[in-house]
Write an enzyme that holds these catalytic residues in place. Structure first.
Site, short mmCIF file in Angstrom:
data_model
loop_
_atom_site.label_atom_id
_atom_site.label_comp_id
_atom_site.label_asym_id
_atom_site.label_seq_id
_atom_site.Cartn_x
_atom_site.Cartn_y
_atom_site.Cartn_z
N GLU A 55 11.27 10.47 -2.89
CA GLU A 55 10.90 9.81 -4.14
C GLU A 55 9.50 10.24 -4.60
O GLU A 55 8.58 10.32 -3.79
CB GLU A 55 10.94 8.30 -3.91
CG GLU A 55 10.61 7.44 -5.10
CD GLU A 55 10.79 5.96 -4.78
OE1 GLU A 55 10.12 5.13 -5.43
OE2 GLU A 55 11.60 5.63 -3.88
N ASP A 100 12.38 1.43 -14.68
CA ASP A 100 11.90 0.08 -14.38
C ASP A 100 11.66 -0.66 -15.70
O ASP A 100 10.87 -0.22 -16.53
CB ASP A 100 10.59 0.18 -13.59
CG ASP A 100 10.08 -1.15 -13.07
OD1 ASP A 100 10.46 -2.20 -13.64
OD2 ASP A 100 9.29 -1.16 -12.11
N TYR A 116 -0.98 -6.97 -7.14
CA TYR A 116 0.20 -7.04 -7.99
C TYR A 116 -0.10 -7.97 -9.16
O TYR A 116 -0.62 -9.07 -8.96
CB TYR A 116 1.41 -7.54 -7.21
CG TYR A 116 2.08 -6.49 -6.35
CD1 TYR A 116 1.53 -5.23 -6.18
CD2 TYR A 116 3.29 -6.77 -5.71
CE1 TYR A 116 2.16 -4.27 -5.40
CE2 TYR A 116 3.92 -5.82 -4.92
CZ TYR A 116 3.36 -4.57 -4.77
OH TYR A 116 3.99 -3.63 -3.99
N GLU A 141 9.94 5.95 -11.52
CA GLU A 141 9.09 4.76 -11.39
C GLU A 141 7.92 4.81 -12.37
O GLU A 141 7.56 3.80 -12.97
CB GLU A 141 8.56 4.66 -9.96
CG GLU A 141 7.53 3.58 -9.74
CD GLU A 141 6.99 3.54 -8.33
OE1 GLU A 141 5.89 2.98 -8.12
OE2 GLU A 141 7.66 4.06 -7.42
N SER A 159 0.83 -1.21 0.00
CA SER A 159 0.00 0.00 0.00
C SER A 159 0.86 1.26 0.00
O SER A 159 1.93 1.31 0.60
CB SER A 159 -0.92 0.00 1.22
OG SER A 159 -0.17 -0.07 2.43
N ASP A 160 0.37 2.27 -0.71
CA ASP A 160 1.01 3.58 -0.68
C ASP A 160 -0.06 4.65 -0.68
O ASP A 160 -1.25 4.36 -0.56
CB ASP A 160 2.00 3.75 -1.85
CG ASP A 160 1.36 3.64 -3.22
OD1 ASP A 160 0.32 4.26 -3.44
OD2 ASP A 160 1.91 2.94 -4.10
N GLU A 178 16.33 -2.11 -4.85
CA GLU A 178 15.12 -2.28 -4.05
C GLU A 178 14.77 -3.76 -3.89
O GLU A 178 14.92 -4.56 -4.81
CB GLU A 178 13.97 -1.55 -4.75
CG GLU A 178 12.67 -1.55 -3.99
CD GLU A 178 11.61 -0.67 -4.64
OE1 GLU A 178 10.73 -0.18 -3.92
OE2 GLU A 178 11.68 -0.46 -5.87
N LYS A 197 6.86 4.81 3.20
CA LYS A 197 5.84 5.45 2.38
C LYS A 197 5.25 6.64 3.12
O LYS A 197 4.83 6.52 4.28
CB LYS A 197 4.73 4.45 2.04
CG LYS A 197 5.18 3.28 1.16
CD LYS A 197 5.52 3.74 -0.24
CE LYS A 197 5.84 2.55 -1.13
NZ LYS A 197 6.12 2.94 -2.52
N HIS A 219 13.40 0.98 -9.87
CA HIS A 219 12.18 0.52 -9.21
C HIS A 219 11.96 -0.93 -9.64
O HIS A 219 12.23 -1.29 -10.79
CB HIS A 219 10.99 1.37 -9.65
CG HIS A 219 9.68 0.88 -9.15
ND1 HIS A 219 8.81 0.16 -9.96
CD2 HIS A 219 9.08 0.97 -7.94
CE1 HIS A 219 7.73 -0.14 -9.26
NE2 HIS A 219 7.86 0.33 -8.04
N ASP A 246 9.08 7.96 0.24
CA ASP A 246 8.41 7.81 -1.05
C ASP A 246 6.97 8.30 -0.95
O ASP A 246 6.16 7.72 -0.24
CB ASP A 246 8.44 6.33 -1.46
CG ASP A 246 7.83 6.07 -2.83
OD1 ASP A 246 7.42 7.04 -3.49
OD2 ASP A 246 7.78 4.90 -3.24
N LYS A 289 13.01 2.05 3.22
CA LYS A 289 12.17 3.12 2.68
C LYS A 289 10.81 3.15 3.38
O LYS A 289 10.21 2.11 3.63
CB LYS A 289 11.98 2.91 1.17
CG LYS A 289 11.29 4.06 0.46
CD LYS A 289 11.56 4.02 -1.04
CE LYS A 289 10.83 2.92 -1.75
NZ LYS A 289 11.13 2.91 -3.20
#
Length: 413
Positions: free
Chosen positions: A274, A324, A34, A301, A25-26, A378, A219, A351, A248, A217
């Site tokens: 980011e 990416d 995914y 990204e 989650s972001d 990453e 979020k 990414h 990020d 990292k």
């Protein structure tokens, strides 16, 4: 091992994976699925090329439909003959007159191009019985450049300049092959997903450090600025002053808000911030980079193609390039952008929409054959159980893959 391998049939496969308990989650994608739009290249031998592009579920079927159209450009081709001048085929696919209006060079059709392109590189490596990183670092510079499409870049990267970068790096690449013994350093993205509680973040930081990670990292991008500030300080407090911490925002802020929040986030001394604002807005990133200096921006990204990467690199606001290979047009465009980034002196820290499966090969190539700095890669573990040859992390380092291909084969599930 070097055998002729002809692509007899090519088709797509829609692979989706639901994540649990807030993983992935972001600030924008609160309940991600995914997903991979998979390209499969069947051959007249007992090997199969597998390519991936990454989505978040809805629309993955559209990418698969585009794959099923684009594969006509590679069906019936012998893989070594195809890759000997792949740049020409790549350009034909990216400029296909029936699809170009839908881009150009972005969106659904470009993701499909990525999957087809990646399948070709995977099959190429398998046809020689080599992991992709080994195939790439052993190729002469001319053969690498022949797989690329440098159109629209002539003002910043000509074929001759690309060859010069690779030839110059080849003189010292033996010095950089030591990384094949140590492995490539990773950083942990999974300590601080957006939906995780503070206690979960603390627990994950300790687990990551125990596993050997020194970089991680968090979020950010909350509607409540105080939440981001509190959690950022929490990470610094638990991880310690020596830890490398990235933040990020996943494009959540407009420019005024990004300036306001990032100015406060500077207090924890982040290694980078980011995607602070809209990924297409070069000028906004320039203004923000100037305001935040010496804090650096990591971008790319969601940048879809080499032209927009060119613009970001020309602007000077991109300190870390997060291209990416399952987002842009595949490995061919990834290498093109890496060459351009090398010319501009900007390190590539990808990414990993592929969960690092393909990029573990590409960062080795970038470092050894292009003399890019080996910073870290990453690491996101959530789909490891679905890959035939999942990435192997020991002590916070990606171990060098040895199986033929680019580690993209998915298990049946």
């Amino acid at each position: 091992m070097n055998q002729t391998v002809t692509i007899t049939k090519a088709y797509s496969s829609d692979s989706q994976f639901k994540l649990k308990d807030g993983a992935g989650s972001d600030a924008i994608h609160t309940t991600p699925i995914y997903a991979y739009a998979v390209c499969k290249l069947q051959t007249d031998r007992n090997i199969e090329g597998i390519g991936l592009s990454f989505t978040l579920g809805v629309g993955n079927n559209l990418v698969c439909q585009a794959i099923d159209y684009l594969v006509r450009h590679v069906e019936g081709k012998e893989i070594n003959e195809l890759m000997a001048n792949f740049g020409k085929t790549y350009k034909a696919m990216s400029d296909d007159p029936n699809f170009r209006w839908l881009g150009p060079h972005k969106g659904v059709v470009h993701l499909a191009l990525a999957s087809v392109t990646n399948a070709c590189y995977d099959l190429w490596a398998k046809s020689k019985g080599l992991p992709l990183w080994k195939l790439l670092i052993d190729l002469p510079p001319k053969d690498i450049v022949n797989t690329l499409d440098l159109s629209y870049l002539e003002d910043v990267l000509t074929r001759e300049e690309a060859l010069e970068i690779l030839n110059k790096a080849s003189e010292t690449k033996k010095n950089r092959e030591q990384i094949l013994k140590t492995g490539y350093k990773g950083y942990d993205t999974s300590i601080g997903w957006f939906s995780y509680s503070d206690d979960k973040v603390k627990e994950n930081i300790r687990k990551a450090m125990d596993a050997g990670f020194t970089a991680m990292k968090l979020k950010v991008g909350s509607a409540d600025i105080k939440r981001d500030i509190r959690r950022a300080h929490l990470v610094r407090e638990v991880a310690g002053d020596k830890a490398t911490i990235m933040l990020d925002a996943n494009q959540q802020w407009n420019l005024p808000k990004a300036i306001e929040i990032c100015t406060q986030l500077k207090e924890i001394n982040p290694y980078w911030i980011e995607e602070p604002t809209h990924p297409d807005d070069v000028e906004a990133h320039v203004k923000l980079a100037n305001k935040l200096a010496p804090i650096k921006l990591a971008l790319g990204e969601h940048v879809p193609n080499k032209i927009i990467f060119k613009n970001f690199l020309q602007s000077g606001c991109m300190s870390f390039n997060q291209v990416d290979a399952v987002r842009v047009g595949g490995i061919s465009e990834f290498i093109t952008i890496s060459l351009m980034s090398k010319k501009f002196g900007v390190p590539v820290v990808p990414h990993v929409g592929d969960m690092g499966q393909i990029h573990q090969h590409l960062v080795l190539f970038n470092h050894i054959s292009m003399d890019h700095e080996a910073i870290f890669l990453e690491h996101i573990p959530h789909l490891q159980q679905y890959f035939k040859n999942p990435v192997n992390i020991k002590g916070g380092y990606y171990q060098v893959p040895q199986e033929p291909g680019m580690s993209a084969d998915l298990l049946k599930y």
